[in-house]
Structure formats: structure tokens, C-alpha cells
Design an enzyme around this catalytic site. Sequence first.
Site, PDB file in Angstrom:
ATOM      1  N   GLU A 106       0.835  -1.206   0.000  1.00 18.61           N
ATOM      2  CA  GLU A 106       0.000   0.000   0.000  1.00 18.61           C
ATOM      3  C   GLU A 106       0.870   1.256   0.000  1.00 18.61           C
ATOM      4  O   GLU A 106       2.009   1.222   0.456  1.00 18.61           O
ATOM      5  CB  GLU A 106      -0.855   0.019   1.286  1.00 18.61           C
ATOM      6  N   ASP A 110      -4.182   5.709   6.360  1.00 17.18           N
ATOM      7  CA  ASP A 110      -4.657   6.952   6.958  1.00 17.18           C
ATOM      8  C   ASP A 110      -5.676   6.575   8.045  1.00 17.18           C
ATOM      9  O   ASP A 110      -5.287   6.188   9.139  1.00 17.18           O
ATOM     10  CB  ASP A 110      -5.249   7.792   5.813  1.00 17.18           C
ATOM     11  N   LYS A 138      -0.102   7.354   8.772  1.00 12.91           N
ATOM     12  CA  LYS A 138      -0.437   8.537   9.573  1.00 12.91           C
ATOM     13  C   LYS A 138      -1.176   8.046  10.811  1.00 12.91           C
ATOM     14  O   LYS A 138      -2.408   8.000  10.839  1.00 12.91           O
ATOM     15  CB  LYS A 138      -1.385   9.462   8.798  1.00 12.91           C
ATOM     16  N   PHE A 159      -1.486  16.329   4.230  1.00 12.71           N
ATOM     17  CA  PHE A 159      -1.823  15.708   2.952  1.00 12.71           C
ATOM     18  C   PHE A 159      -0.594  15.745   2.055  1.00 12.71           C
ATOM     19  O   PHE A 159      -0.033  16.809   1.804  1.00 12.71           O
ATOM     20  CB  PHE A 159      -3.009  16.410   2.288  1.00 12.71           C
ATOM     21  N   VAL A 160      -0.184  14.586   1.597  1.00  9.24           N
ATOM     22  CA  VAL A 160       1.056  14.494   0.829  1.00  9.24           C
ATOM     23  C   VAL A 160       0.790  13.961  -0.582  1.00  9.24           C
ATOM     24  O   VAL A 160      -0.246  13.367  -0.849  1.00  9.24           O
ATOM     25  CB  VAL A 160       2.086  13.584   1.547  1.00  9.24           C
ATOM     26  N   ASP A 166      -1.451  10.769  -5.181  1.00  3.53           N
ATOM     27  CA  ASP A 166      -1.897  11.796  -6.114  1.00  3.53           C
ATOM     28  C   ASP A 166      -2.443  13.024  -5.422  1.00  3.53           C
ATOM     29  O   ASP A 166      -2.893  12.978  -4.273  1.00  3.53           O
ATOM     30  CB  ASP A 166      -2.996  11.233  -7.010  1.00  3.53           C
ATOM     31  N   ARG A 172       1.558  11.729  -9.406  1.00  2.00           N
ATOM     32  CA  ARG A 172       1.962  10.440  -8.831  1.00  2.00           C
ATOM     33  C   ARG A 172       3.405  10.101  -9.208  1.00  2.00           C
ATOM     34  O   ARG A 172       4.041   9.273  -8.565  1.00  2.00           O
ATOM     35  CB  ARG A 172       1.060   9.311  -9.349  1.00  2.00           C
TER      36      ARG A 172
HETATM   37  P1  IMP Z   1      -7.733   5.289   4.584  1.00  2.00           P
HETATM   38  O1  IMP Z   1      -8.858   4.388   4.189  1.00  2.00           O
HETATM   39  O2  IMP Z   1      -8.233   6.513   5.299  1.00  2.00           O
HETATM   40  O3  IMP Z   1      -6.640   4.596   5.358  1.00  2.00           O
HETATM   41  O4  IMP Z   1      -7.140   5.891   3.259  1.00  2.00           O
HETATM   42  C1  IMP Z   1      -6.227   5.232   2.522  1.00  2.00           C
HETATM   43  C2  IMP Z   1      -6.147   5.822   1.127  1.00  2.00           C
HETATM   44  O5  IMP Z   1      -6.384   7.226   1.128  1.00  2.00           O
HETATM   45  C3  IMP Z   1      -4.735   5.665   0.612  1.00  2.00           C
HETATM   46  O6  IMP Z   1      -4.574   4.425  -0.029  1.00  2.00           O
HETATM   47  C4  IMP Z   1      -4.599   6.838  -0.319  1.00  2.00           C
HETATM   48  O7  IMP Z   1      -5.062   6.483  -1.599  1.00  2.00           O
HETATM   49  C5  IMP Z   1      -5.491   7.893   0.268  1.00  2.00           C
HETATM   50  N1  IMP Z   1      -4.740   8.905   1.054  1.00  2.00           N
HETATM   51  C6  IMP Z   1      -4.689   9.026   2.396  1.00  2.00           C
HETATM   52  N2  IMP Z   1      -3.906  10.041   2.782  1.00  2.00           N
HETATM   53  C7  IMP Z   1      -3.414  10.574   1.630  1.00  2.00           C
HETATM   54  C8  IMP Z   1      -2.518  11.670   1.375  1.00  2.00           C
HETATM   55  O8  IMP Z   1      -1.975  12.360   2.264  1.00  2.00           O
HETATM   56  N3  IMP Z   1      -2.263  11.917   0.049  1.00  2.00           N
HETATM   57  C9  IMP Z   1      -2.809  11.200  -0.957  1.00  2.00           C
HETATM   58  N4  IMP Z   1      -3.649  10.169  -0.750  1.00  2.00           N
HETATM   59  C10 IMP Z   1      -3.947   9.861   0.538  1.00  2.00           C
HETATM   60 MG    MG Z   2      -4.138   3.926  -1.947  1.00  2.00          MG
END
Ligand code: IMP
Ligand code: MG
Length: 186
Positions: A106, A110, A138, A159-160, A166, A172
Site C-alpha cells: 500500500e 490513513d 499517519k 496531505f502528501v 496523487d 503520482r
Molecule cells: P484510509 O482508508 O483513510 O486509510 O485511506 C487510505 C487511502 O487514502 C490511501 O490508499 C490513499 O489512496 C489515500 N490517502 C490518504 N492520505 C493521503 C494523502 O496524504 N495523500 C494522498 N492520498 C492519501
Molecule cells: Mg491507496
Amino acid sequence: MTQPAPYTQFLEEILITESQIQQRVAELGATISEYYAQSQNLLLVCILKGGVLFLTDLMRHITVPHAIDFMAVSSYGEGARASTGQVRILMDLAQSITDRDVLLVEDIIDSGHTLNYILNQLHARNPRSLRICTLLSKPSRREVDISIDFLGFEIEDKFVFGYGLDLDERFRNMPFIGVVKPEALA
Ligand code: IMP
Ligand code: MG
């Protein structure tokens, strides 16, 4: 006169440089190779699209014979910046994972909702083992507990973009991880 690169207007700062990423990816590859040294049927599962640069670099450092496969999920609504918790499979694996050693690759964890959903789906298919490798995490944003087996870098709640991640589907391809300017997220 040369124009500044298009991403510069969105870039607050470079958080992780290209060489820091490459060094860490090589270390992870070595650790993973050791961990799976006895594995007969290792499968790396890349979560599209964010994991794709990480996968292709990481696999070059994995010395154990392995196959790769891809899975695409959607966790964000259009234009959203955070997981809705409602995850959908957009593209499923082409191969069976039953009795295989599966390593999920992955880009970032987040809230944890996306990976939690994927884990539940894949567990039901009875892999021999199921482990997680993520470039970024994170932890302060976590809503679902996820135990990470192989981690690149822990980062703050920013946010990165870059190295697979992306900013509205762009950038990307950048070789570094950059922090997005807050005003660019408005
Ligand atoms: P989660 O379900 O909240 O853990 O989100 C995971 C997905 O959110 C990751 O696989 C990314 O595609 C996207 N994502 C989370 N944080 C960022 C960020 O800072 N930049 C870009 N995409 C992010
Ligand atoms: Mg992802």
C-alpha cells in the site's frame, strides 16, 4: 528561461526525499526477503493506484521468487480528502490467494478503513498468510486498528503527494513525498 516544474505551485515542502525513499525501500526489500526466505508461493498484492511506484521499486529488492497481482478499490468520494469508510472493489485480483503467502503493498494508511475492508475480503479467501507493507502511515488519523508488518515512514497528519500518491489524480510520478500547500486543498 525554463519554467518551474508544474507541481511547484502545490508544494509546501519536500517531506521525504528521493534518496531517503530509495534507501528505505531497499531496506524493506531486504527485511521482506529474509522474512519470506522459506516461502514457496509469495504473492505481492499492489493496491492501485497509489501503491504502484512502491511495488515496482520494492520488488526489485525482493530476492525471494514471487508473483504480483493488483487490486483497485475506491475509498474517497469524488474530490474528497478523507475516506468515507465506504469502500468498493473496482478491480479484483486475477489470481486465487488460497494457501498463498500474501503481502499487501500500500502507499499510505490513513484512517485504516480501506485496508480494513481489503483485509476482511482477502481473509475470507483463506490465504496461508496475509501481511501488510505500507510506505507511509499517519497514526494520528487512525479510526480502525491495523497492525502493520513492514512500514516505510510514519508521518504527521499532512496531505502528501508524489511517489504514487496523487493530488487530484496528478503528480503520482514525482520521485519524492511532498506536503501539499494548505491553500491548494481548499
Ligand atoms: P484510509 O482508508 O483513510 O486509510 O485511506 C487510505 C487511502 O487514502 C490511501 O490508499 C490513499 O489512496 C489515500 N490517502 C490518504 N492520505 C493521503 C494523502 O496524504 N495523500 C494522498 N492520498 C492519501
Ligand atoms: Mg491507496
